[in-house]
Write a protein that holds these residues in place. Sequence first.
Motif, PDB file in Angstrom:
ATOM      1  N   ASP A   1       0.799  -1.230   0.000  1.00  0.00           N
ATOM      2  CA  ASP A   1       0.000   0.000   0.000  1.00  0.00           C
ATOM      3  C   ASP A   1       0.829   1.277   0.000  1.00  0.00           C
ATOM      4  O   ASP A   1       0.282   2.375   0.127  1.00  0.00           O
ATOM      5  CB  ASP A   1      -0.957   0.035   1.203  1.00  0.00           C
ATOM      6  CG  ASP A   1      -1.977  -1.080   1.157  1.00  0.00           C
ATOM      7  OD1 ASP A   1      -2.375  -1.456   0.036  1.00  0.00           O
ATOM      8  OD2 ASP A   1      -2.368  -1.579   2.227  1.00  0.00           O
ATOM      9  N   SER A   2       2.145   1.164  -0.153  1.00  0.00           N
ATOM     10  CA  SER A   2       3.011   2.343  -0.189  1.00  0.00           C
ATOM     11  C   SER A   2       3.461   2.591  -1.633  1.00  0.00           C
ATOM     12  O   SER A   2       4.007   1.693  -2.284  1.00  0.00           O
ATOM     13  CB  SER A   2       4.231   2.134   0.715  1.00  0.00           C
ATOM     14  OG  SER A   2       5.140   3.221   0.603  1.00  0.00           O
ATOM     15  N   TYR A   3       3.217   3.815  -2.113  1.00  0.00           N
ATOM     16  CA  TYR A   3       3.593   4.173  -3.484  1.00  0.00           C
ATOM     17  C   TYR A   3       5.111   4.129  -3.643  1.00  0.00           C
ATOM     18  O   TYR A   3       5.861   4.718  -2.861  1.00  0.00           O
ATOM     19  CB  TYR A   3       3.062   5.571  -3.797  1.00  0.00           C
ATOM     20  CG  TYR A   3       3.531   6.154  -5.111  1.00  0.00           C
ATOM     21  CD1 TYR A   3       3.042   5.664  -6.322  1.00  0.00           C
ATOM     22  CD2 TYR A   3       4.450   7.202  -5.139  1.00  0.00           C
ATOM     23  CE1 TYR A   3       3.451   6.201  -7.530  1.00  0.00           C
ATOM     24  CE2 TYR A   3       4.863   7.745  -6.347  1.00  0.00           C
ATOM     25  CZ  TYR A   3       4.361   7.248  -7.537  1.00  0.00           C
ATOM     26  OH  TYR A   3       4.780   7.780  -8.728  1.00  0.00           O
ATOM     27  N   GLN A   4       5.592   3.441  -4.698  1.00  0.00           N
ATOM     28  CA  GLN A   4       7.027   3.280  -4.926  1.00  0.00           C
ATOM     29  C   GLN A   4       7.541   4.093  -6.115  1.00  0.00           C
ATOM     30  O   GLN A   4       8.670   4.538  -6.106  1.00  0.00           O
ATOM     31  CB  GLN A   4       7.342   1.798  -5.163  1.00  0.00           C
ATOM     32  CG  GLN A   4       6.951   0.888  -4.005  1.00  0.00           C
ATOM     33  CD  GLN A   4       7.756   1.153  -2.750  1.00  0.00           C
ATOM     34  OE1 GLN A   4       8.986   1.096  -2.742  1.00  0.00           O
ATOM     35  NE2 GLN A   4       7.065   1.465  -1.665  1.00  0.00           N
ATOM     36  N   GLY A   5       6.729   4.279  -7.137  1.00  0.00           N
ATOM     37  CA  GLY A   5       7.174   5.031  -8.303  1.00  0.00           C
ATOM     38  C   GLY A   5       6.450   4.571  -9.550  1.00  0.00           C
ATOM     39  O   GLY A   5       5.641   3.646  -9.519  1.00  0.00           O
ATOM     40  N   GLU A   6       6.732   5.245 -10.668  1.00  0.00           N
ATOM     41  CA  GLU A   6       6.113   4.874 -11.937  1.00  0.00           C
ATOM     42  C   GLU A   6       7.185   4.672 -12.995  1.00  0.00           C
ATOM     43  O   GLU A   6       8.222   5.346 -13.001  1.00  0.00           O
ATOM     44  CB  GLU A   6       5.092   5.913 -12.375  1.00  0.00           C
ATOM     45  CG  GLU A   6       5.604   7.326 -12.450  1.00  0.00           C
ATOM     46  CD  GLU A   6       4.475   8.323 -12.693  1.00  0.00           C
ATOM     47  OE1 GLU A   6       4.505   8.977 -13.750  1.00  0.00           O
ATOM     48  OE2 GLU A   6       3.590   8.436 -11.832  1.00  0.00           O
ATOM     49  N   PHE A   7       6.929   3.732 -13.904  1.00  0.00           N
ATOM     50  CA  PHE A   7       7.928   3.313 -14.878  1.00  0.00           C
ATOM     51  C   PHE A   7       7.304   3.287 -16.278  1.00  0.00           C
ATOM     52  O   PHE A   7       6.435   2.463 -16.552  1.00  0.00           O
ATOM     53  CB  PHE A   7       8.467   1.920 -14.518  1.00  0.00           C
ATOM     54  CG  PHE A   7       9.119   1.867 -13.169  1.00  0.00           C
ATOM     55  CD1 PHE A   7      10.485   2.044 -13.029  1.00  0.00           C
ATOM     56  CD2 PHE A   7       8.349   1.666 -12.029  1.00  0.00           C
ATOM     57  CE1 PHE A   7      11.076   2.009 -11.770  1.00  0.00           C
ATOM     58  CE2 PHE A   7       8.933   1.631 -10.769  1.00  0.00           C
ATOM     59  CZ  PHE A   7      10.302   1.814 -10.648  1.00  0.00           C
ATOM     60  N   PRO A   8       7.727   4.192 -17.158  1.00  0.00           N
ATOM     61  CA  PRO A   8       7.196   4.194 -18.523  1.00  0.00           C
ATOM     62  C   PRO A   8       7.745   3.023 -19.325  1.00  0.00           C
ATOM     63  O   PRO A   8       8.902   2.626 -19.162  1.00  0.00           O
ATOM     64  CB  PRO A   8       7.676   5.531 -19.079  1.00  0.00           C
ATOM     65  CG  PRO A   8       8.914   5.837 -18.308  1.00  0.00           C
ATOM     66  CD  PRO A   8       8.695   5.283 -16.936  1.00  0.00           C
ATOM     67  N   ILE A   9       6.911   2.467 -20.186  1.00  0.00           N
ATOM     68  CA  ILE A   9       7.309   1.363 -21.049  1.00  0.00           C
ATOM     69  C   ILE A   9       7.207   1.831 -22.494  1.00  0.00           C
ATOM     70  O   ILE A   9       6.182   2.379 -22.902  1.00  0.00           O
ATOM     71  CB  ILE A   9       6.409   0.127 -20.850  1.00  0.00           C
ATOM     72  CG1 ILE A   9       6.340  -0.250 -19.369  1.00  0.00           C
ATOM     73  CG2 ILE A   9       6.917  -1.044 -21.684  1.00  0.00           C
ATOM     74  CD1 ILE A   9       7.640  -0.673 -18.770  1.00  0.00           C
ATOM     75  N   GLY A  10       8.264   1.625 -23.256  1.00  0.00           N
ATOM     76  CA  GLY A  10       8.266   2.038 -24.649  1.00  0.00           C
ATOM     77  C   GLY A  10       8.971   1.018 -25.519  1.00  0.00           C
ATOM     78  O   GLY A  10       9.284  -0.099 -25.087  1.00  0.00           O
ATOM     79  N   ALA A  11       9.245   1.419 -26.757  1.00  0.00           N
ATOM     80  CA  ALA A  11       9.885   0.507 -27.708  1.00  0.00           C
ATOM     81  C   ALA A  11      11.262   0.054 -27.232  1.00  0.00           C
ATOM     82  O   ALA A  11      11.697  -1.059 -27.524  1.00  0.00           O
ATOM     83  CB  ALA A  11       9.989   1.183 -29.071  1.00  0.00           C
ATOM     84  N   SER A  12      11.953   0.914 -26.482  1.00  0.00           N
ATOM     85  CA  SER A  12      13.302   0.570 -26.024  1.00  0.00           C
ATOM     86  C   SER A  12      13.396   0.446 -24.511  1.00  0.00           C
ATOM     87  O   SER A  12      14.487   0.324 -23.968  1.00  0.00           O
ATOM     88  CB  SER A  12      14.295   1.633 -26.510  1.00  0.00           C
ATOM     89  OG  SER A  12      13.954   2.909 -25.985  1.00  0.00           O
ATOM     90  N   THR A  13      12.271   0.476 -23.813  1.00  0.00           N
ATOM     91  CA  THR A  13      12.276   0.435 -22.352  1.00  0.00           C
ATOM     92  C   THR A  13      11.315  -0.642 -21.868  1.00  0.00           C
ATOM     93  O   THR A  13      10.122  -0.575 -22.133  1.00  0.00           O
ATOM     94  CB  THR A  13      11.838   1.789 -21.758  1.00  0.00           C
ATOM     95  OG1 THR A  13      12.606   2.831 -22.346  1.00  0.00           O
ATOM     96  CG2 THR A  13      12.045   1.798 -20.252  1.00  0.00           C
ATOM     97  N   SER A  14      11.851  -1.628 -21.156  1.00  0.00           N
ATOM     98  CA  SER A  14      11.044  -2.719 -20.626  1.00  0.00           C
ATOM     99  C   SER A  14      10.991  -2.633 -19.104  1.00  0.00           C
ATOM    100  O   SER A  14      11.620  -1.777 -18.490  1.00  0.00           O
ATOM    101  CB  SER A  14      11.625  -4.073 -21.051  1.00  0.00           C
ATOM    102  OG  SER A  14      12.940  -4.218 -20.527  1.00  0.00           O
ATOM    103  N   PHE A  15      10.221  -3.532 -18.511  1.00  0.00           N
ATOM    104  CA  PHE A  15      10.115  -3.619 -17.059  1.00  0.00           C
ATOM    105  C   PHE A  15      10.332  -5.068 -16.665  1.00  0.00           C
ATOM    106  O   PHE A  15       9.668  -5.972 -17.182  1.00  0.00           O
ATOM    107  CB  PHE A  15       8.729  -3.161 -16.600  1.00  0.00           C
ATOM    108  CG  PHE A  15       8.511  -3.274 -15.104  1.00  0.00           C
ATOM    109  CD1 PHE A  15       8.807  -2.202 -14.268  1.00  0.00           C
ATOM    110  CD2 PHE A  15       8.010  -4.439 -14.545  1.00  0.00           C
ATOM    111  CE1 PHE A  15       8.610  -2.311 -12.901  1.00  0.00           C
ATOM    112  CE2 PHE A  15       7.806  -4.557 -13.181  1.00  0.00           C
ATOM    113  CZ  PHE A  15       8.106  -3.481 -12.352  1.00  0.00           C
ATOM    114  N   SER A  16      11.296  -5.291 -15.763  1.00  0.00           N
ATOM    115  CA  SER A  16      11.582  -6.652 -15.330  1.00  0.00           C
ATOM    116  C   SER A  16      11.581  -6.731 -13.806  1.00  0.00           C
ATOM    117  O   SER A  16      12.069  -5.833 -13.118  1.00  0.00           O
ATOM    118  CB  SER A  16      12.924  -7.138 -15.875  1.00  0.00           C
ATOM    119  OG  SER A  16      13.979  -6.279 -15.459  1.00  0.00           O
TER     120      SER A  16
END
Length: 326
Positions: free
Chosen positions: A118-133
């Motif tokens: 329940d604690s906000y950690q951050g936001e991560f944009p995803i694009g053609a060259s940016t993934s999330f792992s």
Amino acid sequence: MADRENKIELKSKRLQGLAYSPEGSNSFAIGRTDLSDFVVLDDTISRRHAEIIPLGLHWFIRDLGSTNGTKINGKTVPVGELVLLREGEDLKLGSHNFSIEESSPPLGGSTLIVFKEDSYQGEFPIGASTSFSLGGNSATIMPRDLGTSELILLILQDENGQLTLSPKHADIKPVIAGKEVNSRYLLEDKETISIGSLLIYVSIRTKLNKVQSDGSILSSNPSDESAELPDYIKNRMGDDSWGNDARRRKSSATLLTVDQVAQQSVEATSNSSPELGAHRFSSANLRTHETELRKYKISLIMGAVTVLLSVFMVVVLFVLYKDIIF
């Protein structure tokens, strides 16, 4: 540079002039009494009905246990859960509908908004060259509570611009809508991914470009990744639980580059466009507006009661004196 601020304004669709916008990007409560910041004198709205909360560049709403519920575009907001709220959506509290406006919304593309217990950690944009792992050698986030450093899941944007989730661990699986995901999954806007103590909100905005006041196109897909990082991302850089530094810097720099371009648009139009909330009403004015409406309703009811009593008296008099009359 300072982080870009995205203000919000709610406008009643029923009562002209009834609107509210908080000072800055601050959370606020909506309800029927002075216990709330935005007071709406509607019997279908609870005393403290809902709370609207800014996180990063996004706004969320949470129902506070209202009697008649909260809906966004006809879908019920579960009590106590955070749900993304956006410009152009229809917000319904009880039977009262509101429109939503944002001053500087994210321009488009896909973003993952991460919470831990329940604690906000951050936001991560995803694009053609940016993934999330999650986990792995190049982890965007390394989840210590799951007891492994292996790759658990990978989220990519495919050639069609669609966001896909791929589970990578044999035993640890993400959960979406109460169901375990065991194979490649096409993510949809506003879905939530639950895994361990993490809850990941998916935000997919289809509006990729915005027209500036001079007629030029403001793109939300910048290639420059050399921008200075915003403060809340810098604060995360010292946290080992957030994985590989190079991956973090790439993702974060892309996020701020979007912010910088958007800020230029805001500054370019600041002289010609009225500030959001220029026609705001104070809480006292709002209460006066609603009080007068309530008085009018009461006067209508009293008038109807008077007519009924008059009819009743005529009937009584007729019964008592009918022999005399006829």
